[in-house]
Scaffold this motif. Sequence first.
Motif, PDB file in Angstrom:
ATOM      1  N   LEU A  63       0.823  -1.217   0.000  1.00 10.14           N
ATOM      2  CA  LEU A  63       0.000   0.000   0.000  1.00 10.14           C
ATOM      3  C   LEU A  63       0.856   1.265   0.000  1.00 10.14           C
ATOM      4  N   LEU A  64       1.921   1.270   0.792  1.00  4.75           N
ATOM      5  CA  LEU A  64       2.803   2.449   0.835  1.00  4.75           C
ATOM      6  C   LEU A  64       3.462   2.696  -0.515  1.00  4.75           C
ATOM      7  N   HIS A  65       3.931   1.628  -1.148  1.00  4.39           N
ATOM      8  CA  HIS A  65       4.566   1.782  -2.463  1.00  4.39           C
ATOM      9  C   HIS A  65       3.542   2.198  -3.516  1.00  4.39           C
ATOM     10  N   ALA A  66       2.338   1.625  -3.452  1.00  2.00           N
ATOM     11  CA  ALA A  66       1.290   1.978  -4.421  1.00  2.00           C
ATOM     12  C   ALA A  66       0.897   3.443  -4.303  1.00  2.00           C
ATOM     13  N   ALA A  67       0.951   3.979  -3.086  1.00  2.00           N
ATOM     14  CA  ALA A  67       0.601   5.381  -2.869  1.00  2.00           C
ATOM     15  C   ALA A  67       1.725   6.322  -3.291  1.00  2.00           C
ATOM     16  N   GLY A  68       2.889   5.766  -3.652  1.00  2.00           N
ATOM     17  CA  GLY A  68       4.009   6.597  -4.087  1.00  2.00           C
ATOM     18  C   GLY A  68       4.716   7.312  -2.953  1.00  2.00           C
ATOM     19  N   LEU A 105      -7.164 -10.081   1.552  1.00  2.00           N
ATOM     20  CA  LEU A 105      -7.388  -8.788   0.897  1.00  2.00           C
ATOM     21  C   LEU A 105      -6.380  -8.565  -0.226  1.00  2.00           C
ATOM     22  N   ALA A 106      -5.128  -8.909   0.012  1.00  2.00           N
ATOM     23  CA  ALA A 106      -4.109  -8.778  -1.040  1.00  2.00           C
ATOM     24  C   ALA A 106      -4.453  -9.665  -2.235  1.00  2.00           C
ATOM     25  N   ARG A 107      -4.949 -10.857  -1.951  1.00  2.00           N
ATOM     26  CA  ARG A 107      -5.335 -11.779  -3.023  1.00  2.00           C
ATOM     27  C   ARG A 107      -6.459 -11.175  -3.863  1.00  2.00           C
ATOM     28  N   GLU A 108      -7.442 -10.559  -3.199  1.00  2.00           N
ATOM     29  CA  GLU A 108      -8.552  -9.917  -3.918  1.00  2.00           C
ATOM     30  C   GLU A 108      -8.070  -8.704  -4.717  1.00  2.00           C
ATOM     31  N   GLN A 109      -7.160  -7.930  -4.150  1.00  2.00           N
ATOM     32  CA  GLN A 109      -6.644  -6.766  -4.858  1.00  2.00           C
ATOM     33  C   GLN A 109      -5.873  -7.178  -6.100  1.00  2.00           C
ATOM     34  N   LEU A 110      -5.100  -8.238  -6.005  1.00  2.00           N
ATOM     35  CA  LEU A 110      -4.376  -8.736  -7.179  1.00  2.00           C
ATOM     36  C   LEU A 110      -5.340  -9.260  -8.224  1.00  2.00           C
ATOM     37  N   ALA A 111      -6.362  -9.972  -7.787  1.00  2.00           N
ATOM     38  CA  ALA A 111      -7.355 -10.506  -8.729  1.00  2.00           C
ATOM     39  C   ALA A 111      -8.045  -9.367  -9.484  1.00  2.00           C
ATOM     40  N   GLY A 112      -8.266  -8.254  -8.803  1.00  2.00           N
ATOM     41  CA  GLY A 112      -8.891  -7.095  -9.450  1.00  2.00           C
ATOM     42  C   GLY A 112      -8.006  -6.436 -10.489  1.00  2.00           C
ATOM     43  N   ALA A 170      10.655   2.625  -8.724  1.00  2.00           N
ATOM     44  CA  ALA A 170      10.053   1.302  -8.941  1.00  2.00           C
ATOM     45  C   ALA A 170       8.844   1.082  -8.042  1.00  2.00           C
ATOM     46  N   GLY A 171       8.186   2.145  -7.623  1.00  2.00           N
ATOM     47  CA  GLY A 171       7.091   2.041  -6.669  1.00  2.00           C
ATOM     48  C   GLY A 171       5.976   1.114  -7.085  1.00  2.00           C
ATOM     49  N   GLU A 172       5.529   1.200  -8.333  1.00  2.00           N
ATOM     50  CA  GLU A 172       4.432   0.345  -8.787  1.00  2.00           C
ATOM     51  C   GLU A 172       4.851  -1.114  -8.814  1.00  2.00           C
ATOM     52  N   ALA A 173       6.051  -1.374  -9.288  1.00  2.00           N
ATOM     53  CA  ALA A 173       6.545  -2.754  -9.330  1.00  2.00           C
ATOM     54  C   ALA A 173       6.698  -3.312  -7.922  1.00  2.00           C
ATOM     55  N   LEU A 174       7.217  -2.497  -7.011  1.00  2.00           N
ATOM     56  CA  LEU A 174       7.371  -2.954  -5.632  1.00  2.00           C
ATOM     57  C   LEU A 174       6.015  -3.158  -4.965  1.00  2.00           C
ATOM     58  N   ALA A 175       5.050  -2.313  -5.297  1.00  2.00           N
ATOM     59  CA  ALA A 175       3.704  -2.491  -4.750  1.00  2.00           C
ATOM     60  C   ALA A 175       3.134  -3.838  -5.175  1.00  2.00           C
ATOM     61  N   LEU A 176       3.266  -4.167  -6.453  1.00  2.00           N
ATOM     62  CA  LEU A 176       2.773  -5.458  -6.937  1.00  2.00           C
ATOM     63  C   LEU A 176       3.525  -6.619  -6.299  1.00  2.00           C
ATOM     64  N   MET A 177       4.840  -6.467  -6.151  1.00  2.00           N
ATOM     65  CA  MET A 177       5.631  -7.522  -5.541  1.00  2.00           C
ATOM     66  C   MET A 177       5.161  -7.800  -4.114  1.00  2.00           C
ATOM     67  N   TRP A 178       4.985  -6.736  -3.323  1.00  2.00           N
ATOM     68  CA  TRP A 178       4.570  -6.918  -1.935  1.00  2.00           C
ATOM     69  C   TRP A 178       3.153  -7.460  -1.838  1.00  2.00           C
ATOM     70  N   LEU A 179       2.256  -7.008  -2.706  1.00  2.00           N
ATOM     71  CA  LEU A 179       0.901  -7.554  -2.703  1.00  2.00           C
ATOM     72  C   LEU A 179       0.915  -9.038  -3.055  1.00  2.00           C
ATOM     73  N   ALA A 180       1.724  -9.408  -4.039  1.00  2.00           N
ATOM     74  CA  ALA A 180       1.827 -10.818  -4.436  1.00  2.00           C
ATOM     75  C   ALA A 180       2.402 -11.657  -3.300  1.00  2.00           C
ATOM     76  N   ARG A 181       3.407 -11.145  -2.618  1.00  2.00           N
ATOM     77  CA  ARG A 181       3.979 -11.885  -1.490  1.00  2.00           C
ATOM     78  C   ARG A 181       2.955 -12.043  -0.368  1.00  2.00           C
ATOM     79  N   ALA A 182       2.213 -10.972  -0.099  1.00  2.00           N
ATOM     80  CA  ALA A 182       1.190 -11.052   0.947  1.00  2.00           C
ATOM     81  C   ALA A 182       0.135 -12.089   0.570  1.00  2.00           C
ATOM     82  N   ALA A 183      -0.295 -12.072  -0.690  1.00  2.00           N
ATOM     83  CA  ALA A 183      -1.295 -13.040  -1.152  1.00  2.00           C
ATOM     84  C   ALA A 183      -0.758 -14.461  -1.039  1.00  2.00           C
ATOM     85  N   THR A 184       0.497 -14.650  -1.379  1.00  2.00           N
ATOM     86  CA  THR A 184       1.116 -15.966  -1.290  1.00  2.00           C
ATOM     87  C   THR A 184       1.163 -16.456   0.154  1.00  2.00           C
ATOM     88  N   HIS A 185       1.285 -15.522   1.078  1.00  2.00           N
ATOM     89  CA  HIS A 185       1.326 -15.876   2.499  1.00  2.00           C
ATOM     90  C   HIS A 185      -0.070 -15.929   3.126  1.00  2.00           C
TER      91      HIS A 185
END
Length: 92
Positions: free
Chosen positions: A51-56, A81-88, A62-77
Motif C-alpha cells: 500500500l505504501l509503495h502503491a501510494a508513491g 485482501l491482497a489476493r482480492e486486490q491482485l485478482a482485481g 520502482a514504486g508500482e513494481a514494488l507495490a505489486l511484488m509486496w501484494l503478491a507476497r502477501a497473497a502468497t502468504h
Amino acid sequence: MGALLALSALQPGDHGEHDERAGACLVQAALYFLEQAAQQGEADAMHWLGLLHAAGLCGDAAGEALALMWLARAATHGHALAREQLAGLMPR
C-alpha cells in the motif's frame, strides 16, 4: 507499530512543509518496522508495504513494481485482501 505508522502516513494532510517532513519521517519509520516483520513472513506487513509503495510514498522509481511484488507476497502468504486486490488487477 509499522501498520499504525503506515496508516498515519497514508492519511491526507494539509501538505504544509512541516507536514511533508513529518510524513516522510512516518514513512521511513513504517518501512523499517514493516520490512522487519515482512522478513519474518508477516503477510499483513507485506500488504502494508504494498500500500505504501502503491501510494508513491516511498520515493523510489520502482514504486508500482514494488507495490505489486509486496501484494503478491502477501497473497502468497495467505492475505485474503491482497489476493482480492491482485485478482482485481488481472484482466478477465
